[in-house]
Each structure stands twice: as structure tokens, then as C-alpha cells.
Design an enzyme around this catalytic site. Structure first.
Site, PDB file in Angstrom:
ATOM      1  N   SER A 146      76.426  75.978   2.680  1.00 53.70           N
ATOM      2  CA  SER A 146      78.074  75.751   3.387  1.00 53.70           C
ATOM      3  C   SER A 146      79.053  75.602   2.416  1.00 53.70           C
ATOM      4  CB  SER A 146      78.173  74.349   4.239  1.00 53.70           C
ATOM      5  OG  SER A 146      79.474  73.918   4.724  1.00 53.70           O
ATOM      6  N   TYR A 159      76.541  65.355   3.816  1.00 52.94           N
ATOM      7  CA  TYR A 159      76.284  66.743   4.188  1.00 52.94           C
ATOM      8  C   TYR A 159      76.742  67.689   2.946  1.00 52.94           C
ATOM      9  CZ  TYR A 159      76.841  71.401   6.823  1.00 52.94           C
ATOM     10  OH  TYR A 159      76.767  72.492   7.273  1.00 52.94           O
TER      11      TYR A 159
HETATM   12  N1  LIG Z   1      78.198  76.309  12.671  1.00 48.69           N
HETATM   13  C1  LIG Z   1      79.014  76.072  11.395  1.00 48.69           C
HETATM   14  O1  LIG Z   1      80.447  75.843  11.542  1.00 48.69           O
HETATM   15  C2  LIG Z   1      78.468  75.905  10.114  1.00 48.69           C
HETATM   16  C3  LIG Z   1      79.353  75.869   8.934  1.00 48.69           C
HETATM   17  C4  LIG Z   1      78.730  75.871   7.467  1.00 48.69           C
HETATM   18  C5  LIG Z   1      77.344  76.018   7.634  1.00 48.69           C
HETATM   19  N2  LIG Z   1      76.356  75.901   8.599  1.00 48.69           N
HETATM   20  C6  LIG Z   1      75.114  75.672   8.756  1.00 48.69           C
HETATM   21  O2  LIG Z   1      74.388  76.836   9.219  1.00 48.69           O
HETATM   22  C7  LIG Z   1      73.141  76.390   9.619  1.00 48.69           C
HETATM   23  C8  LIG Z   1      72.906  76.626  11.177  1.00 48.69           C
HETATM   24  O3  LIG Z   1      73.838  75.974  11.934  1.00 48.69           O
HETATM   25  P1  LIG Z   1      74.349  76.119  13.141  1.00 48.69           P
HETATM   26  O4  LIG Z   1      75.772  75.869  13.333  1.00 48.69           O
HETATM   27  O5  LIG Z   1      73.874  77.515  13.595  1.00 48.69           O
HETATM   28  O6  LIG Z   1      73.408  74.968  13.974  1.00 48.69           O
HETATM   29  P2  LIG Z   1      73.221  74.540  15.568  1.00 48.69           P
HETATM   30  O7  LIG Z   1      73.854  75.485  16.506  1.00 48.69           O
HETATM   31  O8  LIG Z   1      73.178  73.172  15.567  1.00 48.69           O
HETATM   32  O9  LIG Z   1      71.621  75.304  15.558  1.00 48.69           O
HETATM   33  C9  LIG Z   1      70.705  74.497  14.712  1.00 48.69           C
HETATM   34  C10 LIG Z   1      69.214  75.108  15.129  1.00 48.69           C
HETATM   35  O10 LIG Z   1      68.388  74.531  14.343  1.00 48.69           O
HETATM   36  C11 LIG Z   1      67.287  73.808  15.358  1.00 48.69           C
HETATM   37  N3  LIG Z   1      67.054  72.586  14.682  1.00 48.69           N
HETATM   38  C12 LIG Z   1      67.969  71.564  14.527  1.00 48.69           C
HETATM   39  N4  LIG Z   1      67.265  70.470  13.778  1.00 48.69           N
HETATM   40  C13 LIG Z   1      65.885  70.889  13.752  1.00 48.69           C
HETATM   41  C14 LIG Z   1      64.570  70.216  12.937  1.00 48.69           C
HETATM   42  N5  LIG Z   1      64.838  69.148  12.599  1.00 48.69           N
HETATM   43  N6  LIG Z   1      63.780  71.053  13.039  1.00 48.69           N
HETATM   44  C15 LIG Z   1      63.622  72.386  13.655  1.00 48.69           C
HETATM   45  N7  LIG Z   1      64.649  72.957  14.102  1.00 48.69           N
HETATM   46  C16 LIG Z   1      65.710  72.274  14.063  1.00 48.69           C
HETATM   47  C17 LIG Z   1      68.166  73.896  16.754  1.00 48.69           C
HETATM   48  O11 LIG Z   1      67.171  73.752  17.816  1.00 48.69           O
HETATM   49  P3  LIG Z   1      66.474  72.445  18.245  1.00 48.69           P
HETATM   50  O12 LIG Z   1      67.658  71.504  18.621  1.00 48.69           O
HETATM   51  O13 LIG Z   1      65.550  72.773  19.526  1.00 48.69           O
HETATM   52  O14 LIG Z   1      65.605  71.825  17.405  1.00 48.69           O
HETATM   53  C18 LIG Z   1      69.011  75.060  16.519  1.00 48.69           C
HETATM   54  O15 LIG Z   1      67.886  76.258  16.835  1.00 48.69           O
HETATM   55  C19 LIG Z   1      72.932  74.848   9.321  1.00 48.69           C
HETATM   56  O16 LIG Z   1      72.099  74.724   7.988  1.00 48.69           O
HETATM   57  C20 LIG Z   1      74.533  74.355   8.915  1.00 48.69           C
HETATM   58  O17 LIG Z   1      74.574  73.196   8.160  1.00 48.69           O
HETATM   59  C21 LIG Z   1      77.048  75.914   9.961  1.00 48.69           C
END
Ligand SMILES: NC(=O)c1ccc[n+]([C@@H]2O[C@H](COP(=O)([O-])OP(=O)(O)OC[C@H]3O[C@@H](n4cnc5c(N)ncnc54)[C@H](OP(=O)(O)O)[C@@H]3O)[C@@H](O)[C@H]2O)c1
Length: 256
Positions: A146, A159
Site C-alpha cells: 500500500s 497498517y
Molecule cells: N482497497 C484499498 O483501497 C487498498 C489500498 C491499498 C492497499 N490495499 C491492499 O490490497 C489488499 C487487498 O485489499 P482489498 O481492498 O481487496 O480487501 P477486501 O476487499 O477486504 O478483500 C480481502 C480478501 O481477503 C480475504 N481475507 C481477509 N482476511 C483473510 C484471512 N485472514 N485469511 C484468508 N483470506 C482473508 C477476504 O475474504 P474472507 O473475508 O472470506 O476471508 C477477501 O477475499 C490488502 O492487502 C490491502 O491492504 C487495498
């Protein structure tokens, strides 16, 4: 030859957290490029649904539920990959979570939850899959970080700490594993429309503040982050390792 540089035919990819958001879009992109994908997340029904959808779309997909913070589940996932597709060429460490607070307000359990989910699970899983990646002789690891690991954001110190630590893990492994034919890179997204930030983005003032700081004047779509991840997995990126690619609409270089 030129065409093959942009294809992942014959490759096998594991994307953690691939039922929602960036992980889901990444698994879909890798599958569309020809890879066999392994879907995993905690909720089994979401995993099944996603595997079914990918197969319906004509792609090769398998899946199993696993919580990457649990050693027993990580081992289960490893056995599943070994028994189902035997090898692994691509590992996308995508799982991440956040609890947004001021530093002094964190409970010790919250702090450990963020470190375990974002950082320790990534380290342990990458370590576990090393023999399979090494056997591939042409493997790629992509860590989803991130911009919070590269500069201050209002998203909480733990984070940012975990994402900064993973930036260094990316660099270290890229050198350590280069002779094994494993490239290790990362992407650093800025705000991306996914369930992780859905609630936060309902705050109109906060949303506006994000746009003000973003030269491209919009948030990223999950598919736009997925494209960057997929690029780093392709043979086309064969000379790129140890890098962190910001997918941020210009946010990081936006001085005054
Ligand atoms: N969205 C943003 O703005 C943003 C910005 C910068 C970086 N990121 C990074 O991008 C990555 C993905 O983010 P996202 O926004 O796509 O997240 P998200 O929408 O919350 O999706 C997270 C995914 O991970 C799974 N998950 C969560 N905890 C888990 C665990 N302990 N074990 C296995 N699976 C798990 C969830 O499914 P279940 O709940 O079924 O486990 C879901 O499939 C993360 O590393 C986040 O820090 C996101």
C-alpha cells in the site's frame, strides 16, 4: 515468441484473499492470461462461488477455504496446492486488513491482528511455498502492499508499519531467491474501490479529500491494480525484481 511474453499458459497461480476486491480481480486477470488459479479466502461458500464462476467463464480454477493467519490452515492450503496442481509458479500475497485509529487507541489484540494478518502470514506462507516456487525455475511472487507503507496516511500506524516491512521483505527475497529463478515484486495501491474501504468511502468529506490529493481525480478500480500485479507475473516482466510499483493515480509524487 513475442505473444508468449504476454501469456501465462501452463502456469499455476495462488492468490490469497481472492474472493473479493483486488484479489478477486487478480485471480480473474491471471486466469484470463492462461494461468490455472487457486482461489482461497476464509469463507468456503465464497471460494466455491468464485471457482464455479471462473469455470463457467472457461478458465481452470480450484479453491479451498483457509485463514492465512492460522498455521494449520496454511499447511492445509499447501497440501491442497501440492495435491491438486502439484506445482506453483505464481504466488500473490494479497490478504490484508486494517483498523483505523490513532496510535494510542489501539488495543494490543488489534495491533497483533493487523501484524498477523498483513505481515506474519505473508512471511510464513511465502516460506512454506518456497520449495514449489523454486521447483518452477521461473516463478513470480507479488506482494500487495500500500502507499501507506511509503508515506503517512490517515489509516493508522500499524497498517503502514506492516506494509513498509513487506516492502523490505520484497527487496530481501528478490536478491536471496534470484538464483532460484524466483522474481519478487510488489504493488502499492492507493484508494481502490473494494469492500475493505467501502464503509470509509461513505464519508463524503474523506472521499473528497482523497480526490483532492489524487492527480487522476478518481479512485482505482480493483481491475486496475490487478493489471499491474499480472504484469509483474508475466514473462514480459522477466528482468524486473525487487520493485514496488505504485498504482496510485499519481498520489505519491503529488507535491505542492
Ligand atoms: N482497497 C484499498 O483501497 C487498498 C489500498 C491499498 C492497499 N490495499 C491492499 O490490497 C489488499 C487487498 O485489499 P482489498 O481492498 O481487496 O480487501 P477486501 O476487499 O477486504 O478483500 C480481502 C480478501 O481477503 C480475504 N481475507 C481477509 N482476511 C483473510 C484471512 N485472514 N485469511 C484468508 N483470506 C482473508 C477476504 O475474504 P474472507 O473475508 O472470506 O476471508 C477477501 O477475499 C490488502 O492487502 C490491502 O491492504 C487495498
Amino acid at each position: 515468441m513475442m505473444e508468449n511474453k504476454w501469456k501465462l499458459n501452463g502456469k499455476t497461480a495462488l492468490v490469497t484473499g481472492s474472493t473479493k476486491g483486488i484479489g478477486k480481480a487478480t485471480a480473474e486477470e491471471l486466469a484470463a492470461l492462461g494461468a490455472t488459479v487457486i482461489i482461497t479466502a476464509r469463507h468456503a461458500e465464497d471460494v466455491e462461488k468464485q471457482v464455479e464462476q471462473l469455470r463457467k467463464d472457461g478458465f481452470r480454477a480450484y479453491g479451498t477455504a483457509a485463514d492465512v493467519t492460522l498455521e494449520s490452515d496454511r499447511l492445509k492450503l499447501f497440501r491442497f496446492v501440492k495435491n491438486t496442481v502439484s506445482g506453483l509458479d505464481i504466488l500473490v500475497n494479497n490478504v490484508g486488513t486494517n483498523i483505523r485509529k490513532r496510535m494510542t487507541d489501539y488495543l494490543v489484540e488489534e495491533y497483533h491482528h493487523i501484524l498477523n494478518t498483513n505481515m506474519h502470514s505473508n512471511f510464513a506462507l511465502t516460506q512454506l511455498f518456497y520449495p514449489l516456487l523454486k521447483a518452477s525455475k521461473d516463478a513470480a511472487v507479488v506482494n500487495v502492499l500500500s502507499v501507506a507503507g511509503l508515506t503517512h496516511l490517515r489509516s493508522g500506524a500499524p497498517y503502514g508499519m506492516t506494509k513498509a516491512a513487506l516492502t523490505q521483505l520484497t527487496r530481501n527475497l528478490s536478491v536471496e531467491w534470484a538464483s532460484d529463478g524466483i522474481r519478487v515484486n510488489a504493488v502499492a495501491p492507493w484508494y481502490t474501490k473494494t469492500p475493505l474501504v467501502e464503509q470509509l468511502l461513505k464519508d463524503k468529506k474523506y472521499y473528497q479529500d482523497i480526490l483532492t490529493r489524487t492527480p487522476l481525480k478518481r479512485l482505482a478500480e480493483a481491475e486496475e491494480v490487478a493489471s499491474a500485479i499480472a504484469f509483474l507475473c508475466l514473462p514480459a516482466a522477466s528482468y524486473i525484481t525487487g520493485q514496488c510499483l505504485a498504482v496510485d493515480g499519481g498520489f505519491l509524487i503529488n507535491g505542492f
